[in-house]
Scaffold this motif. Sequence first.
Motif, PDB file in Angstrom:
ATOM      1  N   LYS A 174       0.815  -1.229   0.000  1.00  0.00           N
ATOM      2  CA  LYS A 174       0.000   0.000   0.000  1.00  0.00           C
ATOM      3  C   LYS A 174       0.845   1.275   0.000  1.00  0.00           C
ATOM      4  O   LYS A 174       0.482   2.299   0.584  1.00  0.00           O
ATOM      5  N   THR A 215      -5.832   3.440  -3.600  1.00  0.00           N
ATOM      6  CA  THR A 215      -7.102   2.696  -3.473  1.00  0.00           C
ATOM      7  C   THR A 215      -8.106   3.454  -2.608  1.00  0.00           C
ATOM      8  O   THR A 215      -9.300   3.435  -2.891  1.00  0.00           O
ATOM      9  N   GLU A 216      -7.619   4.130  -1.562  1.00  0.00           N
ATOM     10  CA  GLU A 216      -8.562   4.760  -0.628  1.00  0.00           C
ATOM     11  C   GLU A 216      -9.252   5.952  -1.295  1.00  0.00           C
ATOM     12  O   GLU A 216      -8.584   6.856  -1.804  1.00  0.00           O
ATOM     13  N   ASP A 238      -0.895   4.419  -1.310  1.00  0.00           N
ATOM     14  CA  ASP A 238      -1.817   5.025  -0.337  1.00  0.00           C
ATOM     15  C   ASP A 238      -1.040   5.786   0.739  1.00  0.00           C
ATOM     16  O   ASP A 238      -1.457   6.861   1.184  1.00  0.00           O
TER      17      ASP A 238
END
Length: 347
Positions: free
Chosen positions: A29, A101-102, A32
């Motif tokens: 991640k 993604t968030e 992010d």
Amino acid sequence: MEDESWMKLILINQGYFISSSLKALVKLKVPDILNKAAPSLSPVEICDQLPLRSKATLDSSASQLGRLMRALAMFGVFQECPSSEGEQRYGLNAVSKHLVTEGNSESMVPSMMFFPKQYNVWDLLPDAILEGVQPGSKAHGGKSVFELDPAIVKVFNTVMSAYTRRTMRLALQVYDGFQHAEVIVDVGGSLGASLEIILAKYPNVKGINFDLPAVVEHAAKVQGMENVGGDMFVSVPQGDLMLLKWVLHDWNDEKAIKILENCRQSLAEGGKVVVIDALLPEVAEKSEEYSLADKNAVLYDLAMLTTGEAAKERTYKELEQVAMAAGFSSLSVRARVDSASIIEIYP
Ligand SMILES: C[S@@+](CC[C@H](N)C(=O)[O-])C[C@H]1O[C@@H](n2cnc3c(N)ncnc32)[C@H](O)[C@@H]1O
């Protein structure tokens, strides 16, 4: 001029180092983390936010991560933002923003994670060529992707929706062909993402999201859209615009013709079929350097080769042949977004 052929081959041969490194960073991640910490972080600062097995490894973890970040920045995926003291620091750029993604319903991450994980079929290619059977078919015991384990199909549908949201948002900016339809039937519409976007822009249009019963069961509930389960090889609901987005490419010519014939039979007077697929360049169009969209289209074709039973992308001429065989009279390419062409087919 120095001969660069050897080095060009290394770029192709070892290109998967780049995609594999990127996948590792996405799994951790990192996009992010960078997104929240804009504008930039050092590898140590990134690692400080990772669930390292032991804080004692911070420096060696950061050293590995920094090497991946440097390589990906050189390939244009992250932005290098060195500090005035020359410390390595990285931020997001326009390319890596697609990996957040968030809060991003159009993220590329779900599809990136899904395909190679579920369909590790590249090793089957030499035998597939010798046997004349597509590796996608070999890997799935002759079944189509849509007949696989329902849990896999469910993830596949979610992955498709993320991709579709971007394509349809861009499509509506350049293509107005949905505007005057009365009833749009999205044949193989999956969870209804395309119609949801079309109906938000044109609330007077009615939509029928048509897909296999097990798929529409999980589809979105949208004002003005009806979810209908069925089999497009048997019949499709009636409407004056049939949308086939990323559907014909899943099937061989015989099956694609059957789908188009069933669309034609249910098409109201004056109606049309709208196909959205990645059209491959005709061989005769070959230029020195193919466009990014053409290269993307050919990558989609390889994705079809390795996932589908007999799936393939088509050139315009190949699509025209299939449409004519299904009884249509003409086609018109109306727009292209990313590598997806929007083609109208008329009875
Ligand atoms: C590659 S997906 C495309 C989904 C959607 N059109 C999009 O662009 O996001 C192909 C779709 O065809 C559907 N499909 C496969 N076989 C079908 C059939 N026999 N009848 C109706 N839909 C079918 C699948 O369930 C899947 O949702």
